[in-house]
Design an enzyme around this catalytic site. Sequence first.
Site, PDB file in Angstrom:
ATOM      1  N   SER A   1       0.801  -1.229   0.000  1.00 23.33           N
ATOM      2  CA  SER A   1       0.000   0.000   0.000  1.00 23.33           C
ATOM      3  C   SER A   1       0.828   1.270   0.000  1.00 23.33           C
ATOM      4  CB  SER A   1      -0.936  -0.005   1.211  1.00 23.33           C
ATOM      5  OG  SER A   1      -0.202  -0.100   2.413  1.00 23.33           O
TER       6      SER A   1
ATOM      7  N   HIS B   1      -5.106  -3.165  -2.998  1.00 24.73           N
ATOM      8  CA  HIS B   1      -4.691  -2.251  -4.067  1.00 24.73           C
ATOM      9  C   HIS B   1      -4.476  -2.961  -5.401  1.00 24.73           C
ATOM     10  CE1 HIS B   1      -4.257   1.017  -1.196  1.00 24.73           C
ATOM     11  NE2 HIS B   1      -3.825   0.090  -0.360  1.00 24.73           N
TER      12      HIS B   1
ATOM     13  N   LYS C   1     -11.318   0.827  -2.491  1.00 27.62           N
ATOM     14  CA  LYS C   1     -10.282   1.461  -3.338  1.00 27.62           C
ATOM     15  C   LYS C   1     -10.820   1.515  -4.780  1.00 27.62           C
ATOM     16  CE  LYS C   1      -7.469   0.641   0.325  1.00 27.62           C
ATOM     17  NZ  LYS C   1      -7.547   1.595   1.415  1.00 27.62           N
TER      18      LYS C   1
HETATM   19  C1  PLP Z   1      -3.432  -3.142   2.046  1.00 29.39           C
HETATM   20  C2  PLP Z   1      -4.671  -2.687   2.745  1.00 29.39           C
HETATM   21  N1  PLP Z   1      -5.433  -3.597   3.362  1.00 29.39           N
HETATM   22  C3  PLP Z   1      -6.554  -3.247   4.004  1.00 29.39           C
HETATM   23  C4  PLP Z   1      -6.959  -1.948   4.065  1.00 29.39           C
HETATM   24  C5  PLP Z   1      -8.192  -1.625   4.848  1.00 29.39           C
HETATM   25  O1  PLP Z   1      -9.297  -1.587   4.029  1.00 29.39           O
HETATM   26  P1  PLP Z   1     -10.582  -0.747   4.487  1.00 29.39           P
HETATM   27  O2  PLP Z   1     -10.287   0.679   4.167  1.00 29.39           O
HETATM   28  O3  PLP Z   1     -11.685  -1.327   3.666  1.00 29.39           O
HETATM   29  O4  PLP Z   1     -10.745  -0.974   5.942  1.00 29.39           O
HETATM   30  C6  PLP Z   1      -6.190  -0.960   3.426  1.00 29.39           C
HETATM   31  C7  PLP Z   1      -6.553   0.476   3.419  1.00 29.39           C
HETATM   32  O5  PLP Z   1      -7.412   1.037   3.922  1.00 29.39           O
HETATM   33  C8  PLP Z   1      -5.030  -1.326   2.759  1.00 29.39           C
HETATM   34  O6  PLP Z   1      -4.251  -0.423   2.164  1.00 29.39           O
END
Ligand code: PLP
Length: 383
Positions: free
Chosen positions: A182, A210, A240
């Site tokens: 990320s 992502h 996303k």
């Molecule tokens: C790699 C990754 N996993 C999980 C999440 C969490 O997802 P959510 O925003 O739906 O809680 C994010 C970012 O928010 C992320 O960048």
Amino acid sequence: MTALDQFAAQKLRDLEARQLRRRLIDSTRTDGIHVLRNGRRLVSFSCNDYLNLSHHPKVKAAAAAALERYGTGAGASRLVTGNHPLFAELESRLAQIKGTEAACVFGSGYLANAGIIPALIDRDDLVLLDELSHACLWAGARLARANVLAFRHNDVAHAAALLAEFRAQHANAMIATDGVFSMDGDLAPLPALAALAARTDAWLIVDDAHGLGVVGDGRGSRFAHGDVPDVPLQMGTLSKAAGGYGGYLCASRAVIDLIQNRARSFIYSTGLPPATVAAATAALDIIASDRDLVAKPLRNARRFTAAAGLPEAQSAIVPVVLGTADRALAASRHLEDEGFLVVAIRPPTVPDGTARLRVAFTAGHAEGEIDRLAALIRERVLA
Ligand SMILES: Cc1ncc(COP(=O)(O)O)c(C=O)c1O
């Protein structure tokens, strides 16, 4: 001031002194690309809305129709009365895109990882994480109370060495990694990790937050490597490229049935609102059918890396590592003066000494804006 307030104020002063205090800033997103902030309209290179679907007419129409028909909320956990009919459609689309038997939708990506890992792993088990894995993979592993070890970023040999040393002392083992990192934008070596998992009888979980909509023809990181590796646990988020909200796990029917019986963040949390679920289904339809659209974020990111003189982008995310928080904040302010929103990312989101600009590309960015940003970064930020 109460003792609690004094405690909070002291902690905040500590953060301030290290340039690590964060503040909320009103940000009005008008079209998936622009953001109104402090009275100015900025071109955003900080949104994860990679396909600009949060403002797509078909996605908004699907949400509006669901809102009208089913109301604003699910009313309860999905296991009580919150399982409105739109979930089944969304889950079958997810399973289709990811090539699995079944899928399970959670309230968010964070909730998904906080529920999935402790549902499968307990204190007698081992979890190996890439050191740069997202905070919610770490949270899930810690909630499982397992023996949690980190392997060096994308270093499969290090993961293998840790498994050789520790695997035999644990009943079950899991290897966890982001599919697309990320804050760095690079891809995990999934074929090698899948082979290692198979050799060591470990379960591989990939967080594809992502990857969906961006790599592997939009199907995500499992499909981004010529050979499709065996990844039994593909989790991700609908927040996303899908432009909305919600998390998911795609896996075998047996695993999904177990998750729905054991994942506490699924059982003890209210189901997603109908409009959110309908929007996600409409977004996935676009992701599954519009090859040209899903190719654009990576194409734009590569245009930028070529023009800025940076290593070629592997995803829609490009890091410009600057070192200190001060330097990253100054660069972000400078770009804001020029009309661009590129938020500075500081520890603890990234390791100490690697504060950076994280530049995120979407399908709708204009080539002229990308080139102007690249020139500013090359000539004013990195020079
Ligand atoms: C790699 C990754 N996993 C999980 C999440 C969490 O997802 P959510 O925003 O739906 O809680 C994010 C970012 O928010 C992320 O960048």
